[in-house]
Write a protein that holds these residues in place. Structure first.
Motif, mmCIF file in Angstrom:
data_model
loop_
_atom_site.group_PDB
_atom_site.id
_atom_site.type_symbol
_atom_site.label_atom_id
_atom_site.label_comp_id
_atom_site.label_asym_id
_atom_site.label_seq_id
_atom_site.Cartn_x
_atom_site.Cartn_y
_atom_site.Cartn_z
ATOM 1 N N GLY A 1 0.748 -1.207 -0.058
ATOM 2 C CA GLY A 1 0.004 0.126 -0.113
ATOM 3 C C GLY A 1 0.816 1.230 0.024
ATOM 4 O O GLY A 1 0.631 2.275 -0.526
ATOM 5 N N GLN A 2 2.081 1.175 0.784
ATOM 6 C CA GLN A 2 2.696 2.450 0.743
ATOM 7 C C GLN A 2 3.547 2.645 -0.547
ATOM 8 O O GLN A 2 3.891 3.416 -0.974
ATOM 9 C CB GLN A 2 3.881 2.258 1.914
ATOM 10 C CG GLN A 2 3.170 2.590 3.270
ATOM 11 C CD GLN A 2 4.224 2.426 4.409
ATOM 12 O OE1 GLN A 2 5.159 2.362 4.265
ATOM 13 N NE2 GLN A 2 3.618 2.719 5.523
ATOM 14 N N ILE A 3 4.068 1.448 -1.175
ATOM 15 C CA ILE A 3 4.632 1.399 -2.538
ATOM 16 C C ILE A 3 3.470 2.032 -3.486
ATOM 17 O O ILE A 3 3.997 2.834 -4.402
ATOM 18 C CB ILE A 3 4.970 0.013 -3.026
ATOM 19 C CG1 ILE A 3 6.171 -0.252 -2.190
ATOM 20 C CG2 ILE A 3 5.385 -0.114 -4.413
ATOM 21 C CD1 ILE A 3 6.681 -1.741 -2.343
ATOM 22 N N ALA A 4 2.325 1.575 -3.562
ATOM 23 C CA ALA A 4 1.228 2.332 -4.513
ATOM 24 C C ALA A 4 1.443 3.825 -4.373
ATOM 25 O O ALA A 4 1.062 4.515 -5.205
ATOM 26 C CB ALA A 4 -0.015 1.485 -4.100
ATOM 27 N N VAL A 5 1.314 4.281 -2.873
ATOM 28 C CA VAL A 5 1.346 5.815 -2.637
ATOM 29 C C VAL A 5 2.293 6.271 -3.362
ATOM 30 O O VAL A 5 2.376 7.378 -3.929
ATOM 31 C CB VAL A 5 0.954 6.016 -1.225
ATOM 32 C CG1 VAL A 5 1.023 7.316 -0.857
ATOM 33 C CG2 VAL A 5 -0.531 5.594 -0.581
ATOM 34 N N ALA A 6 3.490 5.669 -3.063
ATOM 35 C CA ALA A 6 4.653 6.193 -3.458
ATOM 36 C C ALA A 6 4.835 6.423 -5.050
ATOM 37 O O ALA A 6 5.407 7.412 -5.576
ATOM 38 C CB ALA A 6 5.889 5.493 -3.010
ATOM 39 N N TRP A 7 4.141 5.306 -5.742
ATOM 40 C CA TRP A 7 4.228 5.112 -7.104
ATOM 41 C C TRP A 7 3.289 6.725 -7.964
ATOM 42 O O TRP A 7 3.587 7.289 -8.827
ATOM 43 C CB TRP A 7 3.703 4.091 -7.705
ATOM 44 C CG TRP A 7 4.972 3.135 -8.003
ATOM 45 C CD1 TRP A 7 5.389 2.135 -7.489
ATOM 46 C CD2 TRP A 7 5.592 3.500 -9.463
ATOM 47 N NE1 TRP A 7 6.585 1.524 -8.146
ATOM 48 C CE2 TRP A 7 6.689 2.426 -9.247
ATOM 49 C CE3 TRP A 7 5.623 4.357 -10.416
ATOM 50 C CZ2 TRP A 7 7.816 2.269 -10.318
ATOM 51 C CZ3 TRP A 7 6.641 4.237 -11.127
ATOM 52 C CH2 TRP A 7 7.513 3.237 -11.257
ATOM 53 N N THR A 8 2.461 6.806 -7.049
ATOM 54 C CA THR A 8 1.527 8.055 -7.388
ATOM 55 C C THR A 8 2.288 9.216 -7.589
ATOM 56 O O THR A 8 2.229 10.308 -8.412
ATOM 57 C CB THR A 8 0.164 8.431 -6.753
ATOM 58 O OG1 THR A 8 0.696 8.871 -5.394
ATOM 59 C CG2 THR A 8 -0.566 7.000 -6.522
ATOM 60 N N ILE A 9 3.220 9.530 -6.299
ATOM 61 C CA ILE A 9 4.254 10.756 -6.160
ATOM 62 C C ILE A 9 5.286 10.614 -7.380
ATOM 63 O O ILE A 9 5.426 11.587 -8.012
ATOM 64 C CB ILE A 9 4.582 10.483 -4.861
ATOM 65 C CG1 ILE A 9 3.480 10.729 -3.843
ATOM 66 C CG2 ILE A 9 5.858 11.612 -4.956
ATOM 67 C CD1 ILE A 9 4.067 10.607 -2.403
ATOM 68 N N ARG A 10 5.693 9.144 -7.693
ATOM 69 C CA ARG A 10 6.720 9.169 -8.639
ATOM 70 C C ARG A 10 6.132 9.478 -10.056
ATOM 71 O O ARG A 10 6.645 10.090 -10.924
ATOM 72 C CB ARG A 10 7.281 7.703 -8.856
ATOM 73 C CG ARG A 10 8.294 7.711 -9.756
ATOM 74 C CD ARG A 10 9.035 6.185 -9.576
ATOM 75 N NE ARG A 10 9.699 5.952 -11.139
ATOM 76 C CZ ARG A 10 10.839 5.579 -11.190
ATOM 77 N NH1 ARG A 10 11.459 5.101 -9.949
ATOM 78 N NH2 ARG A 10 11.528 5.598 -12.032
ATOM 79 N N PRO B 1 7.615 -2.265 -9.649
ATOM 80 C CA PRO B 1 7.072 -1.827 -10.714
ATOM 81 C C PRO B 1 5.874 -1.045 -10.005
ATOM 82 O O PRO B 1 5.470 -1.056 -8.892
ATOM 83 C CB PRO B 1 6.540 -2.992 -11.323
ATOM 84 C CG PRO B 1 6.383 -4.372 -10.436
ATOM 85 C CD PRO B 1 7.740 -3.948 -9.356
ATOM 86 N N ASP B 2 5.277 -0.432 -10.985
ATOM 87 C CA ASP B 2 4.193 0.556 -10.838
ATOM 88 C C ASP B 2 2.934 -0.294 -10.701
ATOM 89 O O ASP B 2 2.170 -0.558 -11.693
ATOM 90 C CB ASP B 2 4.162 1.656 -11.794
ATOM 91 C CG ASP B 2 2.802 2.385 -11.473
ATOM 92 O OD1 ASP B 2 2.116 2.285 -10.594
ATOM 93 O OD2 ASP B 2 2.691 3.585 -12.276
ATOM 94 N N ILE B 3 2.394 -0.650 -9.433
ATOM 95 C CA ILE B 3 1.172 -1.334 -9.578
ATOM 96 C C ILE B 3 0.026 -0.578 -9.677
ATOM 97 O O ILE B 3 -1.226 -1.252 -9.791
ATOM 98 C CB ILE B 3 1.140 -2.237 -8.169
ATOM 99 C CG1 ILE B 3 1.213 -1.314 -6.963
ATOM 100 C CG2 ILE B 3 2.125 -3.216 -8.121
ATOM 101 C CD1 ILE B 3 0.865 -1.696 -5.476
ATOM 102 N N THR B 4 0.266 0.845 -9.868
ATOM 103 C CA THR B 4 -0.924 1.620 -9.729
ATOM 104 C C THR B 4 -1.479 1.707 -11.383
ATOM 105 O O THR B 4 -2.569 2.409 -11.325
ATOM 106 C CB THR B 4 -0.715 2.951 -9.215
ATOM 107 O OG1 THR B 4 0.065 3.661 -10.030
ATOM 108 C CG2 THR B 4 -0.386 2.843 -7.808
ATOM 109 N N GLY B 5 -0.675 1.270 -11.923
ATOM 110 C CA GLY B 5 -0.988 1.566 -13.583
ATOM 111 C C GLY B 5 -1.013 2.883 -13.922
ATOM 112 O O GLY B 5 -1.865 3.560 -14.815
ATOM 113 N N GLY B 6 -0.319 3.785 -13.397
ATOM 114 C CA GLY B 6 0.117 5.200 -13.945
ATOM 115 C C GLY B 6 -0.666 6.244 -13.145
ATOM 116 O O GLY B 6 -0.845 7.232 -13.388
ATOM 117 N N ALA B 7 -1.210 5.887 -11.869
ATOM 118 C CA ALA B 7 -1.835 6.610 -11.141
ATOM 119 C C ALA B 7 -1.029 7.973 -10.605
ATOM 120 O O ALA B 7 0.068 7.839 -10.431
ATOM 121 C CB ALA B 7 -2.746 5.999 -9.774
ATOM 122 N N THR B 8 -1.916 9.016 -10.674
ATOM 123 C CA THR B 8 -1.147 10.187 -10.164
ATOM 124 C C THR B 8 -2.212 10.718 -8.980
ATOM 125 O O THR B 8 -1.776 12.038 -8.567
ATOM 126 C CB THR B 8 -1.378 11.392 -11.298
ATOM 127 O OG1 THR B 8 -2.808 11.618 -11.763
ATOM 128 C CG2 THR B 8 -0.095 11.094 -12.169
#
Length: 141
Positions: A26-35, A101-108
């Motif tokens: 879950g934290q990785i997913a939030v981090a990916w939105t930032i990335r 990898p980006d598990i969010t599918g490009g989420a911002t």
């Protein structure tokens, strides 16, 4: 502190403030939105420049609002519990390095599913992931 260390520290603090109740994924997913905001393809992005600029952009991540109960911890006035912060730092390191990898599918964008009413922007955005207590989106108008 080097620029990379500062990026990692501010990202980890943001993850702690926004998603400390989530597991590592879950934290990785939030981090990916930032990335995804950091690397949105614009040289001078509206989101801010770099991880520090994106995380500290006013009113984008509520944990950094001075009125938020998390702010004293994030600003260093109070100490963040080390065990919780260790996971946030790990998530930040994994995402900044590209090891996950980006598990969010490009989420911002994301919001907490515990909100009584979804944000207006979510109505026309594309939901990409639901994980833990967060719902992730891209193509937000």
């Amino acid at each position: 502190m080097t620029a990379i260390e500062k990026d990692c520290d501010i990202l980890a603090r943001t993850l702690w403030g926004e998603a400390r109740g989530e597991g590592l994924s879950g934290q990785i997913a939030v981090a990916w939105t930032i990335r995804n905001r950091v690397f949105d393809g614009n040289a001078r992005s509206w989101w801010g420049e770099g991880y520090v600029g994106v995380c500290l952009k006013p009113y984008q991540f509520s944990c950094w609002n001075k009125s938020d109960p998390n702010f004293p911890y994030l600003s260093g006035a109070k100490e963040i519990p080390s065990k919780q912060f260790a996971q946030a730092k790990r998530a930040a390191d994994l995402v900044i390095s590209g090891a996950e990898p980006d598990i969010t599918g490009g989420a911002t964008h994301y919001y907490a599913s515990t909100m009584l009413k979804p944000p207006v922007w979510a109505e026309q955005a594309k939901q990409t992931l639901r994980l833990g207590n967060h719902i992730f989106f891209k193509d937000v108008p």
